[in-house]
Design a protein around this motif. Structure first.
Motif, short mmCIF file in Angstrom:
data_model
loop_
_atom_site.label_atom_id
_atom_site.label_comp_id
_atom_site.label_asym_id
_atom_site.label_seq_id
_atom_site.Cartn_x
_atom_site.Cartn_y
_atom_site.Cartn_z
N ILE A 82 94.54 102.60 26.00
CA ILE A 82 95.17 103.43 24.95
C ILE A 82 94.28 104.78 24.89
CG2 ILE A 82 96.25 101.70 23.63
CD1 ILE A 82 94.03 101.72 21.81
N GLU A 83 94.94 105.95 24.61
CA GLU A 83 94.18 107.14 24.47
C GLU A 83 93.52 107.54 23.15
OE1 GLU A 83 96.96 110.44 25.38
OE2 GLU A 83 97.46 109.61 27.42
N THR A 84 94.03 107.00 22.22
CA THR A 84 93.62 107.36 20.70
C THR A 84 93.15 105.92 20.42
OG1 THR A 84 94.97 109.13 20.13
CG2 THR A 84 93.82 108.03 18.33
N LYS A 85 91.54 105.83 19.96
CA LYS A 85 91.23 104.75 19.42
C LYS A 85 90.27 104.93 18.01
CE LYS A 85 89.63 103.28 24.19
NZ LYS A 85 90.29 102.26 24.53
N LEU A 86 90.47 103.80 17.56
CA LEU A 86 90.23 103.81 16.03
C LEU A 86 88.45 103.62 16.05
CD1 LEU A 86 90.80 103.39 12.92
CD2 LEU A 86 91.19 101.22 13.33
N ASP A 87 87.98 104.40 15.37
CA ASP A 87 86.77 104.10 15.02
C ASP A 87 86.30 102.88 13.92
OD1 ASP A 87 83.92 104.33 14.60
OD2 ASP A 87 83.87 106.55 13.81
N PHE A 88 85.65 101.84 14.31
CA PHE A 88 85.36 100.81 13.40
C PHE A 88 83.98 100.94 12.64
CE2 PHE A 88 88.92 99.16 15.98
CZ PHE A 88 89.36 98.05 15.15
N ALA A 89 83.48 102.02 12.94
CA ALA A 89 82.16 102.10 12.22
C ALA A 89 82.06 101.81 10.78
CB ALA A 89 81.36 103.63 12.52
N LYS A 90 83.14 102.53 9.99
CA LYS A 90 82.92 102.57 8.63
C LYS A 90 83.60 101.28 8.29
CE LYS A 90 85.03 104.72 4.29
NZ LYS A 90 85.83 105.78 4.09
N ILE A 91 84.58 100.72 8.92
CA ILE A 91 84.94 99.33 8.55
C ILE A 91 83.74 98.29 8.64
CG2 ILE A 91 86.49 97.59 9.16
CD1 ILE A 91 88.60 99.65 10.13
N LYS A 92 83.11 98.19 9.80
CA LYS A 92 82.08 97.51 9.87
C LYS A 92 80.94 97.43 8.80
CE LYS A 92 81.52 98.23 14.29
NZ LYS A 92 80.97 98.09 16.12
N ARG A 93 80.61 98.79 8.57
CA ARG A 93 79.48 98.89 7.61
C ARG A 93 79.97 98.20 6.22
NH1 ARG A 93 79.26 104.13 9.76
NH2 ARG A 93 80.50 105.01 8.04
N THR A 94 81.16 98.63 5.78
CA THR A 94 81.80 97.84 4.43
C THR A 94 81.69 96.44 4.77
OG1 THR A 94 83.10 99.82 4.42
CG2 THR A 94 83.55 97.75 3.17
N LEU A 95 81.95 95.87 5.72
CA LEU A 95 82.02 94.33 5.80
C LEU A 95 80.58 93.87 5.96
CD1 LEU A 95 84.96 93.69 8.58
CD2 LEU A 95 84.93 93.00 5.96
N HIS A 96 79.61 94.51 6.44
CA HIS A 96 78.25 94.26 6.48
C HIS A 96 77.78 94.22 5.27
CE1 HIS A 96 76.75 93.43 10.55
NE2 HIS A 96 77.32 94.87 11.13
N GLU A 97 78.31 95.16 4.26
CA GLU A 97 77.84 95.05 2.85
C GLU A 97 78.15 93.87 1.95
OE1 GLU A 97 75.48 96.51 -0.53
OE2 GLU A 97 75.32 97.09 1.66
N LEU A 98 79.36 93.54 2.41
CA LEU A 98 79.97 92.65 1.69
C LEU A 98 79.51 91.44 2.06
CD1 LEU A 98 83.93 93.70 1.76
CD2 LEU A 98 82.39 93.69 -0.28
N ASP A 99 79.09 91.13 3.31
CA ASP A 99 78.60 89.82 3.81
C ASP A 99 77.11 89.81 3.17
OD1 ASP A 99 77.94 88.01 5.38
OD2 ASP A 99 77.16 89.05 6.89
N ARG A 100 76.38 90.83 3.05
CA ARG A 100 75.10 90.81 2.53
C ARG A 100 75.26 90.41 0.96
NH1 ARG A 100 72.13 93.51 -0.81
NH2 ARG A 100 73.84 95.16 -1.10
N LYS A 101 76.34 90.91 0.16
CA LYS A 101 76.35 90.51 -1.25
C LYS A 101 76.79 89.17 -1.37
CE LYS A 101 77.82 95.29 -2.74
NZ LYS A 101 78.79 95.88 -3.46
N GLU A 102 77.62 88.46 -0.43
CA GLU A 102 77.88 87.25 -0.35
C GLU A 102 76.84 86.24 0.06
OE1 GLU A 102 81.43 86.52 1.92
OE2 GLU A 102 82.55 88.03 0.75
N ASN A 103 75.72 86.77 0.26
CA ASN A 103 74.33 86.05 0.67
C ASN A 103 74.62 85.02 1.71
OD1 ASN A 103 73.09 86.97 -1.89
ND2 ASN A 103 74.21 85.42 -2.85
N HIS A 104 75.24 85.66 2.61
CA HIS A 104 75.25 84.93 3.96
C HIS A 104 74.49 85.68 5.24
CE1 HIS A 104 78.25 82.05 2.78
NE2 HIS A 104 79.00 82.96 2.35
N GLN A 105 73.70 86.67 4.82
CA GLN A 105 73.01 87.45 5.75
C GLN A 105 72.08 86.45 6.43
OE1 GLN A 105 74.37 90.54 6.41
NE2 GLN A 105 73.34 90.51 8.38
#
Length: 230
Positions: A82-105
């Motif tokens: 596919i020509e246009t690809k979605l940048d997942f960086a922001k999505i992954k940063r948000t989920l990393h932060e949520l993961d940290r808050k859930e104390n699973h890190q």
């Protein structure tokens, strides 16, 4: 790209064995969210991806597993033309932060995998002694992320329907037999409306998600019930 091709291509990557097993399942869940077919290339847009991740959140899927799902879709888009690809960086940063808050890190991912109860986003091991129909129902529910308590209830209703038609080959039956079963429940089964709705949901899931057959009269029935309560 079909899921089979995606699964074969990830074998040559640096993914762990657990990720190689889970990534195709996440992509299949995303495919169903997009209402895509098994052999078509899936669209990867911010709206669709976030919608899928929110649906996982609403099912109480933990942030670290939602992050794994996002990574699976990101890899999928890298492996399809596919020509246009979605940048997942922001999505992954948000989920990393949520993961940290859930104390699973602090817990290793392999350890977290072992902590998940079969039936709650973990396929577990199906009982080979059970009828094929029941195993297919359990497998589909686990891939879709249903809770174990829901799986137990839905399988119970499916068993009752099997006894009703006296045949495990449910693909032979359809709306007429289901309507007869629901009528029997209402007249002689001594079940309340909420319980009957659970039976309807169980059979709808089996026929639509396992057998791929839409039950039009069920949707009409629910629409009429909703209209009566307006």
């Amino acid at each position: 790209m079909s899921l089979t091709r995606f699964q074969s291509r990830i074998l040559g990557t640096s993914l762990s064995k657990a990720e190689q097993a889970w990534f195709p399942k996440w992509v299949d869940g995303y495919r169903q969210h997009c209402r895509g077919t098994l052999d078509q290339n899936l669209p990867v847009t911010e709206e669709l991806v976030i919608g899928f991740l929110r649906s996982l959140r609403d099912r109480r899927v933990e942030a670290w597993r939602r992050l794994q799902a996002a990574r699976a879709i990101e890899l999928y888009q890298e492996l399809i033309p596919i020509e246009t690809k979605l940048d997942f960086a922001k999505i992954k940063r948000t989920l990393h932060e949520l993961d940290r808050k859930e104390n699973h890190q602090s817990a290793p991912q392999s350890q977290r995998e072992q902590q998940i109860v079969p039936g709650e986003w973990n396929p577990g091991k199906l009982d080979d002694s059970e009828p094929e129909t029941i195993k297919r129902m359990r497998g589909r529910m686990r891939v879709l992320g249903y809770r174990r308590s829901t799986e137990i209830a839905y399988v119970g209703w499916l068993r009752r329907f099997i006894r009703h038609v006296d045949d495990e080959r449910l693909e032979r039956y359809g709306e007429a037999e289901i309507a007869d079963f629901l009528t029997e429940l209402a007249l002689t089964g001594r079940v309340v409306a909420g319980t009957q709705n659970q039976a309807i949901s169980s059979l709808t899931l089996f026929y639509e998600k396992v057998l791929g057959r839409e039950l039009g009269f069920i949707h009409s029935l629910r629409a009429s019930e909703s209209a009566r309560h307006l």
